[in-house]
Motif scaffolding. Structure first.
Motif, PDB file in Angstrom:
ATOM      1  N   THR A 486       0.838  -1.204   0.000  1.00 28.01           N
ATOM      2  CA  THR A 486       0.000   0.000   0.000  1.00 28.01           C
ATOM      3  C   THR A 486       0.868   1.246   0.000  1.00 28.01           C
ATOM      4  O   THR A 486       1.899   1.315   0.674  1.00 28.01           O
ATOM      5  N   GLY A 489      -3.158   6.068  -2.072  1.00 31.13           N
ATOM      6  CA  GLY A 489      -4.426   5.414  -2.421  1.00 31.13           C
ATOM      7  C   GLY A 489      -4.254   4.125  -3.191  1.00 31.13           C
ATOM      8  O   GLY A 489      -5.234   3.570  -3.701  1.00 31.13           O
ATOM      9  N   LEU A 490      -3.029   3.625  -3.276  1.00 23.28           N
ATOM     10  CA  LEU A 490      -2.743   2.427  -4.061  1.00 23.28           C
ATOM     11  C   LEU A 490      -2.668   1.196  -3.167  1.00 23.28           C
ATOM     12  O   LEU A 490      -1.985   1.198  -2.143  1.00 23.28           O
ATOM     13  N   LYS A 491      -3.377   0.124  -3.554  1.00 27.20           N
ATOM     14  CA  LYS A 491      -3.305  -1.144  -2.831  1.00 27.20           C
ATOM     15  C   LYS A 491      -3.099  -2.258  -3.843  1.00 27.20           C
ATOM     16  O   LYS A 491      -3.923  -2.471  -4.742  1.00 27.20           O
ATOM     17  N   GLU A 502      -3.747  -8.132  -7.742  1.00 28.74           N
ATOM     18  CA  GLU A 502      -4.952  -7.318  -7.603  1.00 28.74           C
ATOM     19  C   GLU A 502      -4.537  -5.879  -7.371  1.00 28.74           C
ATOM     20  O   GLU A 502      -3.742  -5.595  -6.470  1.00 28.74           O
ATOM     21  N   LEU A 503      -5.071  -4.979  -8.187  1.00 25.28           N
ATOM     22  CA  LEU A 503      -4.732  -3.560  -8.099  1.00 25.28           C
ATOM     23  C   LEU A 503      -5.989  -2.781  -7.759  1.00 25.28           C
ATOM     24  O   LEU A 503      -6.897  -2.676  -8.595  1.00 25.28           O
ATOM     25  N   ASN A 504      -6.059  -2.291  -6.524  1.00 27.41           N
ATOM     26  CA  ASN A 504      -7.240  -1.548  -6.052  1.00 27.41           C
ATOM     27  C   ASN A 504      -8.540  -2.292  -6.359  1.00 27.41           C
ATOM     28  O   ASN A 504      -9.520  -1.720  -6.815  1.00 27.41           O
ATOM     29  N   GLY A 505      -8.518  -3.631  -6.108  1.00 27.13           N
ATOM     30  CA  GLY A 505      -9.716  -4.454  -6.263  1.00 27.13           C
ATOM     31  C   GLY A 505      -9.883  -5.078  -7.616  1.00 27.13           C
ATOM     32  O   GLY A 505     -10.720  -5.978  -7.785  1.00 27.13           O
TER      33      GLY A 505
END
Length: 549
Positions: A486, A489-491, A502-505
């Motif tokens: 993270t 705003g990036l996960k 998986e990039l932001n879901g």
């Protein structure tokens, strides 16, 4: 060895003396006017040097230049008069004999009764005639202190041999007597006890005078394992101790270290114009993200439900002899998305250890490599009762990895100020050598936890080294068998059991997924480029992976 991080409150004596000896100068009887004056003398007690500066402090309502003579042991000497400071001073260029010295000061104004003041002081039997030259560690510490002055656009200070001697002697007193080495100790790092070994003056003022220094003296003290230059950084980050570093009216300093005790002596000249200094510096691109509470007094003592770490302290301090009180009318801190950051506020109204400044602490550590906007609404009250309000706004950006800012600052402060005090975004570069034991972020070395590896022709980096280099956080999700990365705003969820991420879901496919090598998650450079949008280059000649973000 773990560093000792007990830091003790900075104490600044804003004026050397109070004019306790007062009188009046009367015209001859046919006149009805009078003028007041006050004076103080220095040194007054025992001095440990054979060439002390002799000073007569004189405060008067008269504006004319007087006729004056200073006598030392009955002989007139060439004293100089500084009308702005109200001082008559003389420093002998020869060694005074050990024992009692007699000084007499004669001052005359036309039409007034003359002033004639005498006093004595004693040159100690073990008084020194010359000061030891500063050693490399002292010079490094002094240079580090001036780096901060350059960063904030303040006049650089000079190193003073007398203050160096005082700082070193006091550090030795603390070391010999093991002051504040236990939580039960009631001894102060700033005051000496005449019954203890090595005593030469109770206060910083008296200790400076012992070595013939007769201007105002204040002191920072630290019990900390590390070179003086590192202690300078620790003291600057501690909000109460930061005060003297940013005082525009500091002129000279002395530094000394014995064992784990570091002493910094500051000499200031009071000045009338208000000077507001805020920190972090406006536009700084390498501000630390957090503060772990290495400070005494503890800033959180008035916020008892809060715990460390908190965000990096934001300070606003007014300097100037006419400033009486500062009030914080409002404070805001927002991130680049205009989202407010929760704040803790220490002001003179709720913090007895603040007088002319305010401290704003983000409740949580700030995000790495992120820009913030500060807005402070301040009211300053002067000694004459007048007030003014001032709104101060500025931006700063946090560093992508801890300590980059300080290391780059101390490489070349002038270049740092020119390149990194800017509102323009700057590109960061992380470099990983496949055969190296360290990686670089913006040219600064950091130890590598695990060396990169090559699997099936692809370069893999250890996820925790990578996250540290890019200013991100990473956690292991054992249920998913994935590393969760993270940043802002990036996960990114990096699976180690399938060719997915998986990039932001949103799920993505990859031919080079993350891998578990042993118990460590390793991330391929190709996947890094895909999911983070970073520019990744591989330099075959040096077997180095370069990431620009």
């Amino acid at each position: 060895m773990q560093p000792k991080t007990n830091l003790f409150k900075y104490m600044l004596l804003l004026s050397l003396v109070l004019f306790t000896t007062c009188a009046s100068l009367a015209f001859p009887l046919q006149h009805a006017h009078a003028a007041s004056y006050g004076y103080e003398t220095a040194p007054q007690n025992i001095v440990g040097v054979t060439k002390p500066t002799i000073t007569f402090y004189f405060d008067t309502t008269l504006t004319a230049i007087p006729v004056y003579t200073m006598y030392l042991n009955g002989e007139p000497v060439a004293a100089s008069y500084d009308k702005a400071k109200g001082t008559f001073t003389f420093t002998p260029d020869y060694n005074l004999k050990r024992g009692t010295q007699k000084v007499r000061m004669s001052i005359a104004y036309t039409g007034f009764q003359p002033i004639d003041v005498s006093w004595t002081f004693t040159v100690a039997e073990n008084a020194i005639s010359d000061f030891t030259a500063a050693d490399p560690e002292q010079l490094d510490g002094f240079a580090a202190l001036n780096d901060y002055r350059v960063l904030y656009g303040l006049p650089t200070v000079k190193m003073n041999g007398r203050l160096n001697a005082s700082a070193t002697a006091h550090a030795k007193y603390l070391y010999d007597n093991k002051i504040q080495q236990s939580q039960d100790s009631m001894d102060s790092l700033h005051e000496e006890n005449s019954s203890k070994k090595g005593f030469f003056g109770k206060t910083p003022l008296e200790r400076g005078a012992y070595f013939g220094y007769t201007s105002a003296v204040g002191e920072d003290a630290a019990y900390y394992s590390g070179p003086i230059s590192q202690v300078i950084d620790v003291l600057f980050d501690a909000p109460y101790h930061r005060n003297p570093f940013l005082n525009p009216y500091i002129k000279e300093v002395g530094v000394g270290k014995v064992g784990d005790y570091t002493i910094i002596e500051f000499s200031s000249e009071s000045d009338t114009p208000d000077a507001l200094v805020t920190s972090p510096a406006a536009g700084d691109r390498y501000v630390p993200t957090s503060f772990n509470g290495d400070e005494q007094p503890d800033p959180l003592r008035i916020h008892q439900s809060e715990v460390y770490p908190v965000g990096y302290p934001i300070m606003a301090q007014y300097y100037g002899s006419e400033v009486k009180k500062v009030k914080l009318l409002g404070a805001e801190l927002v991130d680049s998305n205009k989202t407010p950051v929760a704040l803790l506020m220490n002001t003179p109204d709720n913090d007895s250890d603040l007088s002319n400044g305010v401290m704003v602490l983000p409740r949580q550590p700030l995000q790495s490599d992120s820009t913030y906007h500060v807005k402070l609404n301040l009211e300053v009250t002067h000694r004459d009762g007048s007030t003014k309000t001032e709104v101060k706004e500025w931006d700063f950006t946090t560093e992508p990895a801890a300590q980059i800012g300080k290391k780059k600052l101390h490489q070349n402060a002038a270049e740092y100020k020119q390149a990194y005090l800017t509102l323009n975004p700057i590109a960061h570069t992380a470099s990983f050598g496949l055969n190296a034991s360290s990686y670089k972020v913006d040219g600064i070395d950091f130890p590598m936890n695990l060396s990169p590896v090559i699997v099936d022709g692809s370069s893999y980096l250890y996820i925790r080294d990578l996250a540290a280099a890019l200013g991100a956080n990473v956690e292991w999700n054992d249920q998913l068998r994935a590393a969760v990365y993270t940043k802002k705003g990036l996960k990114v969820t990096l699976y180690t059991t399938k060719n997915e991420y998986e990039l932001n879901g949103a799920t993505g496919q990859t031919d080079t997924p993350a891998k578990l090598i042993g118990e460590s998650t390793m991330v391929p450079v190709r996947l890094l480029a895909e999911v983070l949008g970073a520019k990744v280059d591989y330099m075959e000649a040096t077997r180095t992976v370069k990431i620009t973000y």
